[in-house]
Scaffold this motif. Structure first.
Motif, PDB file in Angstrom:
ATOM      1  N   ALA A 175      30.095  94.102  52.128  1.00 40.28           N
ATOM      2  CA  ALA A 175      28.636  94.025  52.171  1.00 40.28           C
ATOM      3  C   ALA A 175      28.033  94.154  50.778  1.00 40.28           C
ATOM      4  N   VAL A 176      28.653  94.993  49.959  1.00 41.14           N
ATOM      5  CA  VAL A 176      28.163  95.217  48.597  1.00 41.14           C
ATOM      6  C   VAL A 176      28.594  94.105  47.652  1.00 41.14           C
ATOM      7  N   THR A 177      29.887  93.780  47.676  1.00 44.13           N
ATOM      8  CA  THR A 177      30.433  92.861  46.676  1.00 44.13           C
ATOM      9  C   THR A 177      30.314  91.390  47.065  1.00 44.13           C
ATOM     10  N   LYS A 178      30.231  91.097  48.367  1.00 45.98           N
ATOM     11  CA  LYS A 178      30.163  89.705  48.814  1.00 45.98           C
ATOM     12  C   LYS A 178      28.763  89.348  49.328  1.00 45.98           C
ATOM     13  N   THR A 179      28.271  90.076  50.349  1.00 40.42           N
ATOM     14  CA  THR A 179      26.959  89.737  50.908  1.00 40.42           C
ATOM     15  C   THR A 179      25.855  89.899  49.867  1.00 40.42           C
ATOM     16  N   ALA A 180      25.755  91.087  49.270  1.00 34.85           N
ATOM     17  CA  ALA A 180      24.654  91.383  48.351  1.00 34.85           C
ATOM     18  C   ALA A 180      24.966  90.994  46.914  1.00 34.85           C
ATOM     19  N   ASN A 181      26.250  90.930  46.567  1.00 38.84           N
ATOM     20  CA  ASN A 181      26.652  90.633  45.190  1.00 38.84           C
ATOM     21  C   ASN A 181      25.953  91.575  44.210  1.00 38.84           C
ATOM     22  N   VAL A 182      26.085  92.870  44.465  1.00 39.21           N
ATOM     23  CA  VAL A 182      25.453  93.887  43.628  1.00 39.21           C
ATOM     24  C   VAL A 182      25.927  93.747  42.181  1.00 39.21           C
ATOM     25  N   GLN A 183      24.979  93.804  41.273  1.00 39.83           N
ATOM     26  CA  GLN A 183      25.271  93.613  39.858  1.00 39.83           C
ATOM     27  C   GLN A 183      25.433  94.951  39.128  1.00 39.83           C
ATOM     28  N   PRO A 184      26.216  94.972  38.047  1.00 37.23           N
ATOM     29  CA  PRO A 184      26.359  96.209  37.257  1.00 37.23           C
ATOM     30  C   PRO A 184      25.002  96.719  36.803  1.00 37.23           C
ATOM     31  N   GLY A 185      24.844  98.036  36.830  1.00 42.33           N
ATOM     32  CA  GLY A 185      23.602  98.661  36.408  1.00 42.33           C
ATOM     33  C   GLY A 185      22.540  98.743  37.474  1.00 42.33           C
ATOM     34  N   SER A 186      22.825  98.240  38.669  1.00 38.93           N
ATOM     35  CA  SER A 186      21.838  98.249  39.748  1.00 38.93           C
ATOM     36  C   SER A 186      21.650  99.643  40.323  1.00 38.93           C
ATOM     37  N   LEU A 206      32.579 100.260  42.692  1.00 35.81           N
ATOM     38  CA  LEU A 206      33.393  99.179  42.148  1.00 35.81           C
ATOM     39  C   LEU A 206      32.540  98.123  41.450  1.00 35.81           C
ATOM     40  N   ALA A 207      31.315  97.902  41.973  1.00 35.91           N
ATOM     41  CA  ALA A 207      30.429  96.889  41.401  1.00 35.91           C
ATOM     42  C   ALA A 207      29.737  97.362  40.124  1.00 35.91           C
ATOM     43  N   GLY A 208      29.870  98.645  39.790  1.00 33.05           N
ATOM     44  CA  GLY A 208      29.264  99.166  38.569  1.00 33.05           C
ATOM     45  C   GLY A 208      27.812  99.568  38.704  1.00 33.05           C
ATOM     46  N   ALA A 209      27.380  99.932  39.919  1.00 33.21           N
ATOM     47  CA  ALA A 209      26.001 100.376  40.103  1.00 33.21           C
ATOM     48  C   ALA A 209      25.732 101.624  39.278  1.00 33.21           C
ATOM     49  N   ALA A 210      24.537 101.707  38.700  1.00 36.91           N
ATOM     50  CA  ALA A 210      24.185 102.851  37.857  1.00 36.91           C
ATOM     51  C   ALA A 210      23.798 104.067  38.678  1.00 36.91           C
ATOM     52  N   ARG A 211      23.094 103.848  39.785  1.00 39.12           N
ATOM     53  CA  ARG A 211      22.702 104.932  40.688  1.00 39.12           C
ATOM     54  C   ARG A 211      23.138 104.555  42.099  1.00 39.12           C
ATOM     55  N   ILE A 212      23.761 105.489  42.786  1.00 42.60           N
ATOM     56  CA  ILE A 212      24.200 105.284  44.162  1.00 42.60           C
ATOM     57  C   ILE A 212      23.726 106.486  44.963  1.00 42.60           C
ATOM     58  N   VAL A 213      22.721 106.284  45.796  1.00 45.16           N
ATOM     59  CA  VAL A 213      22.116 107.382  46.555  1.00 45.16           C
ATOM     60  C   VAL A 213      22.622 107.316  47.999  1.00 45.16           C
ATOM     61  N   ALA A 214      23.265 108.386  48.442  1.00 44.78           N
ATOM     62  CA  ALA A 214      23.782 108.472  49.810  1.00 44.78           C
ATOM     63  C   ALA A 214      22.799 109.251  50.675  1.00 44.78           C
ATOM     64  N   VAL A 215      22.526 108.725  51.880  1.00 48.47           N
ATOM     65  CA  VAL A 215      21.591 109.353  52.810  1.00 48.47           C
ATOM     66  C   VAL A 215      22.311 109.615  54.127  1.00 48.47           C
ATOM     67  N   ASP A 216      22.271 110.857  54.595  1.00 48.02           N
ATOM     68  CA  ASP A 216      22.875 111.194  55.879  1.00 48.02           C
ATOM     69  C   ASP A 216      22.284 112.519  56.342  1.00 48.02           C
TER      70      ASP A 216
END
Length: 373
Positions: A175-186, A206-216
């Protein structure tokens, strides 16, 4: 053989003796090493999805090829395989366009009718037909699947944990690497830290996102999310998720992944977007539900809503790639496993998952060696 049979909504899945026919042309038999217990199985049990019953449950699994149907040359007895719940036909317009997750044969025959490519089942119980779940039915000692649904993987990888790659890992990372194609620094947020959501987090890392916020709503899942790559966590049991996300990333998020599939979480994902952002719907809701959003605001902010089926992966290409990432240490699979249980404990495993007491549980198959003569 033994398998977990589900009769109809309102009933409890049970371990039963069933018969499995030999594979037909273009099919293989696989002796199951492990099967993952997924929320999609719960959707079936609760009646959220309309599928053919009685059915042998399970759609995430791994095992060893134990018999070949006529004409099969792509696999050999003894091959290690991960099962794919999109056993694509390979010849429809979507398959030819490189989008096997939209395979017409799977969408019109395999999934809704609970059968294999030829429109029939290999499963029976005392003379009555049992249905296949998504062309897999991995809650069993053995399965027969189309050859496209058995993806050969390297033999030096631990086969039990590879079961997760067939659904949770492929769906989340894809979903991250194929569907959304998240770019580095996102900037990325993931709503829901179950098996799929945690793999969205790994995909963002793996995609190099700068901020990754987890919600649960569960602190232990948020703790695991940090271990797997989240830079920030939000406990939404005690705060408004959208407000907290906007406070965490005031400029707005580039991508928000709904890994739960409730209407409320889908609407949260859209509401938390920044300018030009994309909300990616990964978790699957019950049939017939509808979310609300402001289309004018979406258009003015140049935002997108993306659906992600099976992470937009090409199983034959991407499942071996994901296994390689695991073997190189770039993907953590073992942390996703909360328990290993025998097949007979599938009903209890499903109950624990429904109650939020488990992450990804593996039903371990028989260790009986495979004859290769």
């Amino acid at each position: 053989m033994k398998a977990i049979v589900f009769e109809a909504p309102g009933s409890t899945p049970v371990l039963a003796e069933v018969d499995l026919a030999h594979p037909k042309a273009g099919e293989v038999e696989v002796t199951i090493t492990a099967a993952g217990v997924c929320h999609s199985d719960l959707h079936v049990i609760s009646g959220d999805w309309d599928i053919s019953t009685p059915v042998v449950l399970g759609h995430e699994g791994s095992g060893v090829v134990s018999a070949l149907g006529p004409g099969v040359t792509d696999l050999e007895i003894g091959d290690h395989v991960v099962l794919s719940w999109v056993p694509a036909c390979g010849v429809c317009r979507y398959c030819l366009a490189g989008r096997p997750a939209q395979c017409v044969l799977v969408a019109e025959v395999v999934a809704p009718l609970g059968v294999l490519h030829d429109g029939t089942s290999r499963l029976t119980q005392q003379g009555r037909t049992l249905h296949h779940y998504l062309g897999v039915s991995s809650f069993a000692e053995r399965v027969v699947v189309p050859v496209s649904g058995a993806i050969r993987v390297r033999k030096d990888a631990p086969l039990d944990v590879l079961a997760l790659v067939g659904c949770a890992v492929a769906t989340g990372v894809g979903a991250v690497t194929k569907t959304a194609n998240v770019q580095p620094g996102s900037t990325v947020a993931v709503i829901g830290c179950g098996g799929v959501g945690l793999n969205c987090i790994q995909g963002a890392r793996l995609a190099g996102a700068a901020r990754i916020v987890a919600v649960d709503i569960m602190p232990e899942k948020l703790e695991l999310a940090r271990r797997l790559g989240a830079t920030d966590v939000i406990d939404s049991s005690s705060t408004d998720a959208v407000k907290a996300l906007k406070e965490a990333v005031p400029e707005g998020l580039d991508y928000v992944f709904d890994a739960i599939g409730k209407i409320s979480t889908t609407e949260q994902a859209i509401a938390a977007l920044g300018l030009g952002g994309a909300a990616v719907i990964v978790g699957l809701p019950p049939t017939g539900q509808h979310a609300r959003f402001d289309p004018l605001a979406l258009a003015e902010a140049d935002q997108r809503i993306l659906g992600s089926n099976y992470g937009s992966v090409v199983p034959q290409r991407d499942i071996p790639w994901l296994v390689d990432l695991y073997m190189s240490g770039e993907l953590d699979l073992e942390s996703l496993v909360s328990a290993r249980r025998p097949l007979s404990e599938a009903p209890e495993a499903l109950a624990d998952l429904a109650a939020g007491r488990a992450l990804r549980q593996l039903l371990i198959g028989s260790p009986t060696p495979i004859e290769t003569e």
